[in-house]
Design a protein around this motif. Structure first.
Motif, PDB file in Angstrom:
ATOM      1  N   ALA A 297      -9.582  60.862  34.997  1.00  0.00           N
ATOM      2  CA  ALA A 297      -9.219  62.017  35.831  1.00  0.00           C
ATOM      3  C   ALA A 297      -8.141  61.576  36.805  1.00  0.00           C
ATOM      4  O   ALA A 297      -8.044  60.394  37.149  1.00  0.00           O
ATOM      5  CB  ALA A 297     -10.437  62.542  36.591  1.00  0.00           C
ATOM      6  N   VAL A 298      -7.330  62.511  37.233  1.00  0.00           N
ATOM      7  CA  VAL A 298      -6.290  62.206  38.218  1.00  0.00           C
ATOM      8  C   VAL A 298      -6.172  63.381  39.184  1.00  0.00           C
ATOM      9  O   VAL A 298      -6.283  64.537  38.790  1.00  0.00           O
ATOM     10  CB  VAL A 298      -4.932  61.914  37.529  1.00  0.00           C
ATOM     11  N   ASP A 299      -6.002  63.068  40.449  1.00  0.00           N
ATOM     12  CA  ASP A 299      -5.819  64.089  41.481  1.00  0.00           C
ATOM     13  C   ASP A 299      -4.636  63.721  42.354  1.00  0.00           C
ATOM     14  O   ASP A 299      -4.360  62.538  42.579  1.00  0.00           O
ATOM     15  CB  ASP A 299      -7.076  64.208  42.359  1.00  0.00           C
ATOM     16  N   GLY A 300      -3.957  64.727  42.880  1.00  0.00           N
ATOM     17  CA  GLY A 300      -2.821  64.496  43.770  1.00  0.00           C
ATOM     18  C   GLY A 300      -3.212  64.688  45.221  1.00  0.00           C
ATOM     19  O   GLY A 300      -4.111  65.473  45.542  1.00  0.00           O
ATOM     20  N   ILE A 301      -2.532  63.976  46.103  1.00  0.00           N
ATOM     21  CA  ILE A 301      -2.786  64.101  47.537  1.00  0.00           C
ATOM     22  C   ILE A 301      -2.530  65.543  47.978  1.00  0.00           C
ATOM     23  O   ILE A 301      -1.652  66.225  47.441  1.00  0.00           O
ATOM     24  CB  ILE A 301      -1.875  63.132  48.326  1.00  0.00           C
ATOM     25  N   HIS A 302      -3.304  66.016  48.923  1.00  0.00           N
ATOM     26  CA  HIS A 302      -3.062  67.346  49.465  1.00  0.00           C
ATOM     27  C   HIS A 302      -1.683  67.371  50.104  1.00  0.00           C
ATOM     28  O   HIS A 302      -1.337  66.491  50.915  1.00  0.00           O
ATOM     29  CB  HIS A 302      -4.131  67.713  50.496  1.00  0.00           C
ATOM     30  N   SER A 303      -0.887  68.373  49.753  1.00  0.00           N
ATOM     31  CA  SER A 303       0.521  68.401  50.171  1.00  0.00           C
ATOM     32  C   SER A 303       0.706  68.430  51.680  1.00  0.00           C
ATOM     33  O   SER A 303       1.737  67.985  52.196  1.00  0.00           O
ATOM     34  CB  SER A 303       1.230  69.613  49.553  1.00  0.00           C
ATOM     35  N   ARG A 304      -0.278  68.933  52.424  1.00  0.00           N
ATOM     36  CA  ARG A 304      -0.125  69.016  53.880  1.00  0.00           C
ATOM     37  C   ARG A 304      -0.625  67.763  54.603  1.00  0.00           C
ATOM     38  O   ARG A 304      -0.660  67.732  55.836  1.00  0.00           O
ATOM     39  CB  ARG A 304      -0.875  70.252  54.416  1.00  0.00           C
ATOM     40  N   LEU A 305      -1.020  66.754  53.852  1.00  0.00           N
ATOM     41  CA  LEU A 305      -1.505  65.520  54.485  1.00  0.00           C
ATOM     42  C   LEU A 305      -0.471  64.402  54.442  1.00  0.00           C
ATOM     43  O   LEU A 305      -0.795  63.236  54.647  1.00  0.00           O
ATOM     44  CB  LEU A 305      -2.824  65.064  53.826  1.00  0.00           C
TER      45      LEU A 305
ATOM     46  N   ALA B 132     -11.640  62.611  45.579  1.00  0.00           N
ATOM     47  CA  ALA B 132     -11.538  63.740  44.655  1.00  0.00           C
ATOM     48  C   ALA B 132     -11.436  63.264  43.209  1.00  0.00           C
ATOM     49  O   ALA B 132     -12.058  63.825  42.302  1.00  0.00           O
ATOM     50  CB  ALA B 132     -10.319  64.592  45.005  1.00  0.00           C
ATOM     51  N   SER B 133     -10.647  62.226  42.986  1.00  0.00           N
ATOM     52  CA  SER B 133     -10.485  61.694  41.636  1.00  0.00           C
ATOM     53  C   SER B 133     -11.804  61.133  41.112  1.00  0.00           C
ATOM     54  O   SER B 133     -12.177  61.364  39.951  1.00  0.00           O
ATOM     55  CB  SER B 133      -9.413  60.600  41.642  1.00  0.00           C
ATOM     56  N   MET B 134     -12.523  60.413  41.946  1.00  0.00           N
ATOM     57  CA  MET B 134     -13.821  59.869  41.543  1.00  0.00           C
ATOM     58  C   MET B 134     -14.822  60.985  41.269  1.00  0.00           C
ATOM     59  O   MET B 134     -15.637  60.886  40.349  1.00  0.00           O
ATOM     60  CB  MET B 134     -14.356  58.930  42.620  1.00  0.00           C
ATOM     61  N   ARG B 135     -14.756  62.051  42.069  1.00  0.00           N
ATOM     62  CA  ARG B 135     -15.656  63.186  41.847  1.00  0.00           C
ATOM     63  C   ARG B 135     -15.488  63.741  40.447  1.00  0.00           C
ATOM     64  O   ARG B 135     -16.448  64.082  39.765  1.00  0.00           O
ATOM     65  CB  ARG B 135     -15.345  64.307  42.848  1.00  0.00           C
ATOM     66  N   ASP B 136     -14.215  63.856  40.006  1.00  0.00           N
ATOM     67  CA  ASP B 136     -13.943  64.449  38.704  1.00  0.00           C
ATOM     68  C   ASP B 136     -14.506  63.606  37.566  1.00  0.00           C
ATOM     69  O   ASP B 136     -14.834  64.130  36.499  1.00  0.00           O
ATOM     70  CB  ASP B 136     -12.432  64.633  38.514  1.00  0.00           C
ATOM     71  N   VAL B 137     -14.615  62.301  37.781  1.00  0.00           N
ATOM     72  CA  VAL B 137     -15.252  61.433  36.796  1.00  0.00           C
ATOM     73  C   VAL B 137     -16.776  61.587  36.868  1.00  0.00           C
ATOM     74  O   VAL B 137     -17.455  61.687  35.854  1.00  0.00           O
ATOM     75  CB  VAL B 137     -14.838  59.960  37.029  1.00  0.00           C
ATOM     76  N   CYS B 138     -17.293  61.634  38.089  1.00  0.00           N
ATOM     77  CA  CYS B 138     -18.746  61.745  38.280  1.00  0.00           C
ATOM     78  C   CYS B 138     -19.311  63.011  37.645  1.00  0.00           C
ATOM     79  O   CYS B 138     -20.374  62.980  37.018  1.00  0.00           O
ATOM     80  CB  CYS B 138     -19.085  61.732  39.769  1.00  0.00           C
ATOM     81  N   VAL B 139     -18.605  64.140  37.814  1.00  0.00           N
ATOM     82  CA  VAL B 139     -19.159  65.397  37.313  1.00  0.00           C
ATOM     83  C   VAL B 139     -19.145  65.471  35.789  1.00  0.00           C
ATOM     84  O   VAL B 139     -19.793  66.341  35.205  1.00  0.00           O
ATOM     85  CB  VAL B 139     -18.420  66.629  37.887  1.00  0.00           C
ATOM     86  N   MET B 140     -18.418  64.561  35.136  1.00  0.00           N
ATOM     87  CA  MET B 140     -18.457  64.485  33.684  1.00  0.00           C
ATOM     88  C   MET B 140     -19.588  63.576  33.205  1.00  0.00           C
ATOM     89  O   MET B 140     -19.728  63.321  32.009  1.00  0.00           O
ATOM     90  CB  MET B 140     -17.114  63.976  33.143  1.00  0.00           C
TER      91      MET B 140
ATOM     92  N   VAL C   7      -4.152  59.656  42.651  1.00  0.00           N
ATOM     93  CA  VAL C   7      -5.110  58.595  42.334  1.00  0.00           C
ATOM     94  C   VAL C   7      -5.821  58.966  41.042  1.00  0.00           C
ATOM     95  O   VAL C   7      -6.286  60.100  40.880  1.00  0.00           O
ATOM     96  CB  VAL C   7      -6.138  58.390  43.468  1.00  0.00           C
ATOM     97  N   GLY C   8      -5.861  58.014  40.123  1.00  0.00           N
ATOM     98  CA  GLY C   8      -6.586  58.215  38.875  1.00  0.00           C
ATOM     99  C   GLY C   8      -7.878  57.423  38.890  1.00  0.00           C
ATOM    100  O   GLY C   8      -7.987  56.395  39.570  1.00  0.00           O
ATOM    101  N   SER C   9      -8.861  57.913  38.163  1.00  0.00           N
ATOM    102  CA  SER C   9     -10.144  57.223  38.043  1.00  0.00           C
ATOM    103  C   SER C   9     -10.522  57.082  36.579  1.00  0.00           C
ATOM    104  O   SER C   9     -10.193  57.942  35.763  1.00  0.00           O
ATOM    105  CB  SER C   9     -11.255  58.007  38.769  1.00  0.00           C
ATOM    106  N   VAL C  10     -11.206  56.006  36.288  1.00  0.00           N
ATOM    107  CA  VAL C  10     -11.728  55.762  34.946  1.00  0.00           C
ATOM    108  C   VAL C  10     -13.229  55.570  35.051  1.00  0.00           C
ATOM    109  O   VAL C  10     -13.713  54.865  35.946  1.00  0.00           O
ATOM    110  CB  VAL C  10     -11.081  54.507  34.314  1.00  0.00           C
TER     111      VAL C  10
END
Length: 456
Positions: free
Chosen positions: A133-141, A155-163, A225-228
């Motif tokens: 999974a990969v997530d991008g930084i919030h644009s306003r941060l 956020a990236s780790m969450r997307d791996v966890c929920v799978m 950030v990507g997670s495996v």
């Protein structure tokens, strides 16, 4: 400031001399250099852009098609891309169709509109499911690198966890514009590494570049950030949900979106409420207790809030869902909920970063017990049915849960932009879909040509 983009647009209606002068002035706004140097930079940009424009006169049509791209005439903001609403979901479905057209084999690919992708591999006599999974930084941060790094890693780790996967590695891709303070790189990386340290998941690789190289002035930070993750069990994908299942929700304290809301409304104390790893702790508890094979689906309440997630699950499965409003409100962090309500922000249409679990009744009871034992609040917020429609049950009756054109407006600028669907949305969708099909055709043509060259 994208000086290459400015040059391309300006040359359409203005003389080269006037564009060069304007470009020189813009460069001086950002760079502490003398006018002569700024003028040389401006002219260099114009020279490079003019060279690229000569492709229009090239006799080889296939080369022109390779270098150019099919246009839809629809802008990102106009379509609501990245704003986690109906327009964004539509564009992501087109991207998924392009991926699908490659005919490569994946256990879960983007057409499922899931949080992460999954491939099945063989390790000796054993099968293993690898989730990415990969997530991008919030644009306003951009001006708050540590917070941006912390929340995008989580956020990236969450997307791996929920799978249903155990996170095992993090990867970071970091881009900072030409005038950016180098220390932003370190603060951002420290934020990513804070999550790494708290979870025991190492940051193993990454890339650091400038945004647009010499062509983008300013100090904007963009990153991903990507997670495996790995699992011996099939993923807890949304398509496994069944009628009769119970819907559980953990307490949501928000991530990048809630942090942005707090910062840009001066409600700074709320920021600390978002700094936790309870989502990952809940996922870990379910994994360690061996309940994952019995759970039908898990997702994080992020993209477009519960409205968006309910819509995506319903679209993927063809099932309906009944949600209980009071139970949902009770599982939003009290300080976060107070802030959202004081700012008139719909908590159902914004990312609160809860973990939503769909499971049969007996399994749901076990999940509630093990997650509570991990110190994370959890409760029942609804059930899956065969109506085909996600619905919110309130004291005043029920309403269909539909995603807005954009997620709930959580900053002043977003309130000005609005979340109403454009009147010509269907026409916009047709143009976007047509450009996606043209991209597929281009890909097919290039692949065929490369294969033909290798065969000869």
């Amino acid at each position: 400031m994208d000086i290459e983009g400015f040059a391309r647009r300006a040359l359409v209606d203005h003389s080269e001399e006037s564009v060069q002068k304007s470009l020189q002035e813009k460069i001086l706004e950002f760079k502490d250099i003398n006018p002569v140097q700024a003028g040389q930079m401006a002219q260099a940009v114009l020279d490079e852009v003019k060279y690229t424009l000569k492709i229009e006169d090239h006799p080889d049509e296939s080369l022109k098609n390779l270098i150019k791209y099919p246009k839809s005439g629809i802008g990102m903001g106009e379509m609501g891309v990245g704003s986690r609403g109906a327009g964004d979901f539509f564009v992501h479905r087109q991207i998924a169709e392009i991926v699908k057209s490659s005919h490569t084999n994946a256990f879960i690919n983007p057409t499922a509109q899931d949080d992460g992708g999954v491939v099945k591999a063989t390790a000796g006599a054993d099968e293993v499911y690898i989730t990415t999974a990969v997530d991008g930084i919030h644009s306003r941060l951009s001006e708050y690198p540590f917070l941006g790094g912390f929340h995008v890693a989580r956020a990236s780790m969450r997307d791996v966890c929920v799978m249903g996967s155990q996170p095992v590695a993090l990867l970071s891709d970091l881009h900072l514009a030409d005038d950016g303070e180098v220390a932003k790189l370190f603060d951002y990386t420290a934020g990513v590494c804070a999550v790494s340290e708290l979870t025991g998941v190492p940051l193993v690789a990454g890339s650091t570049l400038r945004v647009g190289g010499d062509m983008v002035l300013g100090d904007r930070l963009v990153s991903a950030v990507g997670s495996v993750g790995i699992s011996p069990h099939p993923p807890t994908a949304r398509k496994r949900a069944e009628a009769g299942d119970v819907i559980l929700l953990t307490e949501g304290s928000g991530g990048g979106t809630i942090t942005t809301t707090a910062l840009y409304h001066g409600l700074f104390d709320v920021v600390w409420e978002t700094m936790d790893i309870s989502f990952i702790q809940a996922s870990e508890a379910i994994l360690q207790d061996g309940l994952l094979p019995e759970v039908h689906a898990m997702t994080d309440v992020t993209n477009g809030g519960l409205r968006g997630d309910a819509h995506e699950i319903s679209q993927t499965t063809g099932l309906g869902m009944a949600f209980w409003e009071d139970e949902i409100r009770a599982l939003v962090n009290p300080k976060v909920l107070e802030m959202l309500e004081s700012l008139d922000i719909d908590h159902l249409g914004v990312s609160v970063d809860s973990l939503m679990i769909v499971a049969p009744e007996d399994v749901a009871s076990k999940v509630e017990k093990v997650v509570s034992s991990a110190g994370v609040r959890i409760g029942r917020i609804g059930e899956v049915d065969d109506t085909g429609i996600p619905r919110l049950l309130t004291d005043h009756g029920e309403e269909e849960l539909k995603p807005l054109f954009r997620e709930a407006a959580y900053t002043k600028i977003k309130k000005i932009v609005g979340d109403l669907q454009p009147e010509d949305f269907e026409e916009m969708k047709q143009k976007v879909e047509r450009s996606a099909l043209e991209a597929i055709a281009k890909k097919d043509e290039v692949v065929a040509r490369i294969k033909e060259r290798h065969e000869n």
